[in-house]
Scaffold this active site. Structure first.
Site, PDB file in Angstrom:
ATOM      1  N   GLY A 182      15.535  33.385 -16.540  1.00  0.00           N
ATOM      2  CA  GLY A 182      15.458  33.439 -17.989  1.00  0.00           C
ATOM      3  C   GLY A 182      14.294  32.604 -18.494  1.00  0.00           C
ATOM      4  CB  CYS A 183      12.533  32.518 -21.722  1.00  0.00           C
ATOM      5  SG  CYS A 183      13.905  32.454 -22.864  1.00  0.00           S
ATOM      6  CE1 TYR A 184      14.522  27.694 -24.963  1.00  0.00           C
ATOM      7  CE2 TYR A 184      16.127  29.453 -24.818  1.00  0.00           C
ATOM      8  CZ  TYR A 184      15.290  28.670 -25.573  1.00  0.00           C
ATOM      9  OH  TYR A 184      15.214  28.845 -26.932  1.00  0.00           O
TER      10      TYR A 184
END
Lengths: 348, 348, 348, 348
Positions: free
Chosen positions: B157-159
């Protein structure tokens, strides 16, 4: 509604962002007669010429900036606001106070009560240490009664309000472990004032997010002073500000370990007790989280909280307008208290 | 430089922001022959018509979107990228893997190894739980060797990338107390993908800053999975994302108590040992802090750290481009590893 | 100052951006008693719940959205504002007017006097063509006297005010050649209303500038209607709007050939004569040019002009807040005229 | 593909926005050996230290800024790029050219062929008027053959490319009346360079739109020079730039009366004939309009056109990246022509 006559008000050093916002509010305040605005660089120009957005508003086309000594402004005005740079403000403030005037200072010069702490955070000796004790820290929700009778009010920095109001009731209620307090704040670019530096150019801020002032930002001095006073013990907090490409607003997200099991309702009860009657504190329901766009251009602080049952940690989030709540709005609220007007006069 | 022949590549579901960025990189990759891009809604149109910014670039005016079954793409391509929505991707991925194909999935569907954790965070049973064990979590800095031989790679995921890379070496070195980890992240709006919802309208995001997903954001599942694996114990972290009005980029500011006294140099040595040879990790000097504008449109992660001697806490800050490092860039890096190309091919 | 009693006001369809801004002004208006706000989707919620920025303001926590027939609102209120979508507004307006009520419509439905022109620009027959003649176009600087006695006021689109006010005095004075009028306008994104469409997502608008609606934008209908009426001949103008990543504001830059030699002073005299007494028109000195940041959140229009002696062309530039001046502010100004209050009541 | 050996390149004055973008492209150019970058203020630092976004890229961590005389750079490099301020560049350029070097100048100093026009627009005498005739205006689409053999190339200002490319084919085809040309341009803030002035602070640009430089912007000198040369007669145009809160990009919307009846197809044929083979000109279909977000970070210009049959006027719109197409991208394209490389080398 009040029957008091208008109060004569002066503003010294009104050409920065803080001064501009303050003048905007003073011009519209129903109980204020703005008798002097001063600025070395703008002397001779009208308010409307220096702040084109005010042109045609009330006195903006007729009232001119002047450049007298601070003491001269003190003779004209019942209350003087200082919107001068840090370091410069102390001297003007001292002169005015010694002449018996009432002063509301927007700079950092009178926020720290302890000259040693001042020297630690500002890197020099305070020029008028005897006045530090007399200054009242200008957060009405904390020091309302003292502000009413204050001769010298020191308005807080832009971050402290967003951090103190969420934390103070929790510390007083001993709901959180004070050694675990961590604060991540996000600020709009006007927080830096109208500094003409490369770091604040549009092309350097737009599409940029960045932490700064890590680990020991100057505002920690006043934050820890007020937290410690409320907790009755020395409090040290972790505080990391971030610069974000918006013009206005601050979000503070605060973490602390709960001392005992709590739930959203019990924390809510603490806040409700502390702020249920406050005109400018809004406690959000569990369905909502703060968003700066709901508070900019207002004097409100929005506060929400969540408990993470997995970590037994409390997360409190607040949103303010760094320009209104930090400077002008809060300063006007203090003014209203000092002069006996409705506390929200000119602010809603 | 390599002498291998180009690899035939297909992309399924390429019309979102992640797919767009991926296609941009694949088009320019010197070792890739892009043989198929699929999209239900864009079938029949060229890449240049759907993504006007690519028009006139290489094959963008000739290659057309198609809409076949995933298995048909698997017959054309040596490696298939999935840029489908969460939930939809699992089925396509399962078909391709069972046919013996190699798959790089950008969705969340194969990131969680434990079906129970998947159900906890995504609210439903996983449709192909037998494949979860075979999937490799696509962060080269953690799982480089496994990625080389992987048949199925699940891109993070992006985080998570912005949080895992700073934390993993510290946990492995037992430098921090894992129970004290707190992460405040700031994300640009493309992190949400091309969702047409009121919350992501310009007028709702511009001049707005807001926390969301408090206290239990979905990405915690994969973050805690990887942290726990590295630490050899179950790790629970506090994670609070904030939405900020920039198009691209993530800042993560991470707090943890130091286990023993440390200084910037000793922490730096831990990072240097872990990442000194990594092509896309930049360890900043003590003179600098991360700023997303230095990493957007790149595959780099910038990492800096500070110790607060007053609290004995370590603060680590990282910056990535959520679109490049999260999806396309990292996915291409995995592709390079899987196919034996230079790891940075097409990325510098 | 007025001694009239408050006027009862209702707002139908108040949940869009225009409605929100209107409600904000009505809540603070000293002469208005807001008795009803309606919205199909928000019925049952308070103003403060639907517009969190208003929470704790005056009646915002007590007044609830309802969803009655328009005629029911007409029975409660002396004046009804319509903030409904184009096409929907005509029917509600017709009902209210036929019941004898006074109506201020923010939609496009009653702006065009000629049903044929309406059909040309809106692509359908007008549902209540008999009312078009009775509607007064709500620009006080043009139709002040008619507005005072109007039963039905049609507030202008967002662009027309910024174009009409600069052009009308010049046409009346026959200073410019009407066949040479070209207008390039720049608009903030709220001009499109709260449309949940991909084009208005943050990531599609941020860091984007784009013309649209070329060559025949709908607002040309009302612009040309008013210009033609002032000039006494049929006027056709070139108008090209551009979308720019700001939330609020419109800049219009207008070009026209001068009929005879003129200078900045002679053009200034024409504007001074037309607008010298207008409370919300600011004619800028030759030292300044308009900037939307000076007019947003106000009801002002800023106008400047330059003559290019090389081309004998006049360039007039104007700035307004598309949300205040277009909808709520101008509508409230019309309301003040209709009800005999100070024209600027609630607006300064 | 070329078999030529790399060309040694130097950049003088590389610390502004234009220099930064240029260095980025030169570092990645497959045929360039960057041998010297100079800067008075950054001498001694590496590229990576001055431009943190380049750190770890190729030579960025090893190549250091130096501060020699221009002539010394000329001894090291086959081609020297000048990214110096206007006025400073002429002297360095003159020295290099007189030593026999090849020079690509990004400043305004050699753009104007006529010293009188230079004096008119820049307010002083040109320091090396004899060189003006030898300089070639660096727009490949206009002067490709001359650029191939040029010793001194003067790259255009940020606006001219966006205006000249749409207009030149129309003037050559005598399709429009040259006396009726009006141009409204919108520019991102980097167009002003890295000037540390209050006007370009974030808080002064964000949420602001404003015209400036009305009516006689400096770029008119070079625009009219090139248009006049193409038309065979003296052309005067109306040009009004506007500042918009984006970092990068320019939109130019151009109006002109058609000389005879035309339709979109006949105008399209003119553009197709002129630019059908150009690698960096994209002619948009009638279904699309330019949007800067499709061209930023590229060397493309997007061009669209519409005819308003009501006014018999042609409207042509173009979009470019002011940083790539204005300075670095176009300069590199010129370099490729001068050195016999593929014209698009290092640019796609």
């Amino acid at each position: 509604m009040t029957t008091k006559s208008p109060t004569r008000v002066g503003v010294i050093g009104a050409s920065g962002y803080a001064g501009e916002e303050l003048v905007r509010l003073l011009l519209k305040h129903p109980e204020i007669d703005l008798v002097a605005v001063t600025s070395r660089q703008s002397a001779g120009k009208t308010l409307g010429e220096v702040f084109p957005r005010f042109a045609h508003e009330l006195k903006a086309d007729s009232l001119k900036f002047t450049n007298p000594e601070a003491r001269e402004v003190g003779k004209l005005a019942d209350v003087v606001f200082l919107a001068l740079p840090h370091g410069v403000s102390a001297e003007a403030g001292a002169d005015l106070v010694r002449d018996g005037g009432r002063v509301i200072d927007l700079s950092a010069d009178f926020r720290i009560r302890d000259p040693k702490v001042y020297a630690e955070f500002y890197g020099k000796q305070h020029p008028a240490p005897d006045l530090l004790e007399r200054a009242v820290y200008g957060v009405p929700e904390i020091h309302r009664e003292k502000i009413r009778s204050a001769q010298l009010v020191a308005c807080p920095g832009c971050y402290p309000t967003s951090i103190l109001l969420p934390l103070l009731p929790l510390l007083r209620a001993k709901a959180i472990d004070p050694r675990t307090i961590i604060v991540a704040s996000l600020s709009g670019v006007t927080g830096a004032g109208r500094k003409v530096e490369a770091d604040y150019l549009f092309a350097e801020c737009n599409e940029s997010m960045r932490p700064y002032g890590i680990p020991k930002h100057r505002h920690l001095g006043e934050i820890e002073q007020e937290l410690s006073a409320a907790a009755g013990e020395k409090i040290i907090v972790q505080f990391t500000p971030h610069l974000v490409p918006v013009s206005r607003g601050i979000i503070s997200t605060i973490y602390a370990d709960l001392k005992e099991k709590a739930d959203a309702a019990s924390i809510g009860a603490i806040f409700e007790k502390a702020y249920g009657e406050e005109p400018f504190v809004r406690l959000l329901s569990q369905a909502r989280l703060p968003d700066t766009k709901n508070v900019v251009h207002t004097n409100f602080i929005d506060i929400a909280w969540r408990i993470d049952s997995r970590t037994n940690r409390l997360i409190v989030m607040s949103a303010i307008d760094n320009r209104t709540q930090w400077t002008s709005g809060q300063a006007v609220q203090c003014f209203n208290l000092m002069c006996g007007y409705d506390e929200a006069a000119g602010l809603s």
